[in-house]
Motif scaffolding. Sequence first.
Motif, short mmCIF file in Angstrom:
data_model
loop_
_atom_site.label_atom_id
_atom_site.label_comp_id
_atom_site.label_asym_id
_atom_site.label_seq_id
_atom_site.Cartn_x
_atom_site.Cartn_y
_atom_site.Cartn_z
N ARG A 123 3.90 -0.36 -8.99
CA ARG A 123 3.34 -0.27 -7.65
C ARG A 123 3.75 1.03 -7.01
O ARG A 123 4.90 1.44 -7.10
CB ARG A 123 3.81 -1.44 -6.80
CG ARG A 123 3.29 -2.74 -7.36
CD ARG A 123 3.77 -3.88 -6.51
NE ARG A 123 3.03 -5.06 -6.92
CZ ARG A 123 2.48 -5.91 -6.08
NH1 ARG A 123 2.59 -5.72 -4.79
NH2 ARG A 123 1.84 -6.96 -6.53
N LYS A 124 2.79 1.66 -6.29
CA LYS A 124 3.07 2.90 -5.58
C LYS A 124 3.32 2.58 -4.12
O LYS A 124 2.65 1.75 -3.53
CB LYS A 124 1.88 3.85 -5.66
CG LYS A 124 1.65 4.46 -7.00
CD LYS A 124 0.50 5.43 -6.94
CE LYS A 124 0.26 6.05 -8.29
NZ LYS A 124 -0.81 7.05 -8.24
N THR A 125 4.26 3.31 -3.56
CA THR A 125 4.49 3.19 -2.12
C THR A 125 3.60 4.19 -1.41
O THR A 125 3.07 5.11 -2.02
CB THR A 125 5.95 3.49 -1.75
OG1 THR A 125 6.22 4.87 -2.06
CG2 THR A 125 6.92 2.59 -2.49
N ASP A 126 3.45 3.99 -0.11
CA ASP A 126 2.79 5.00 0.71
C ASP A 126 3.73 6.19 0.83
O ASP A 126 4.96 6.04 0.71
CB ASP A 126 2.48 4.44 2.10
CG ASP A 126 1.42 3.35 2.07
OD1 ASP A 126 0.57 3.40 1.17
OD2 ASP A 126 1.46 2.47 2.94
N ASP B 102 6.91 -3.80 -0.65
CA ASP B 102 6.55 -2.45 -0.19
C ASP B 102 7.26 -2.04 1.10
O ASP B 102 7.83 -0.93 1.16
CB ASP B 102 5.04 -2.32 -0.02
CG ASP B 102 4.31 -2.35 -1.35
OD1 ASP B 102 4.98 -2.45 -2.40
OD2 ASP B 102 3.07 -2.28 -1.34
#
Length: 152
Positions: A46-49, A86
């Motif tokens: 998963r990518k963070t902002d 997140d």
Amino acid sequence: MIKIIAIGVWVCVVSLGSSYGMALFASKSTPTEKQEPSYFEGLDYRKTDPITVPVIYEDKIRGYILARFVYTIDGKTVAGLAVPPDPFMLDEAYRVIYSAKGFDFDRPERYDVAKLTEDIKKAVNARYKKDIVEDVLIEQFDYIEKDKVQHG
């Protein structure tokens, strides 16, 4: 005519025999024990902002760190969480970067990113009180001096 039928029966018997022999051989050579799953099996990436963290030195903003992270987490575990990870990832990343001591403004590339990612992982797992995050990776990590930032 009988010779042709005998040859046909012989071909069928040889074909069935060789098929049975190969099936028997394949079943004995196949491992019956359960193999351990690999490290990446079942993990979600998963990518963070992106976040922007001010770097303050001697009560002045000297620049900004722009960062974006990727983290790995077990897919089954994340499905059962009431609160997604997140916001915790971003909050802990901001806290760790903001509170970092000894930032070298002349050589920002010497920032200890291995310690940064490990600190973020530990902090997020501490909030959940169990190991949720498997690994934290850096997708972007840039330092921009304050006077090089363009406004509006």
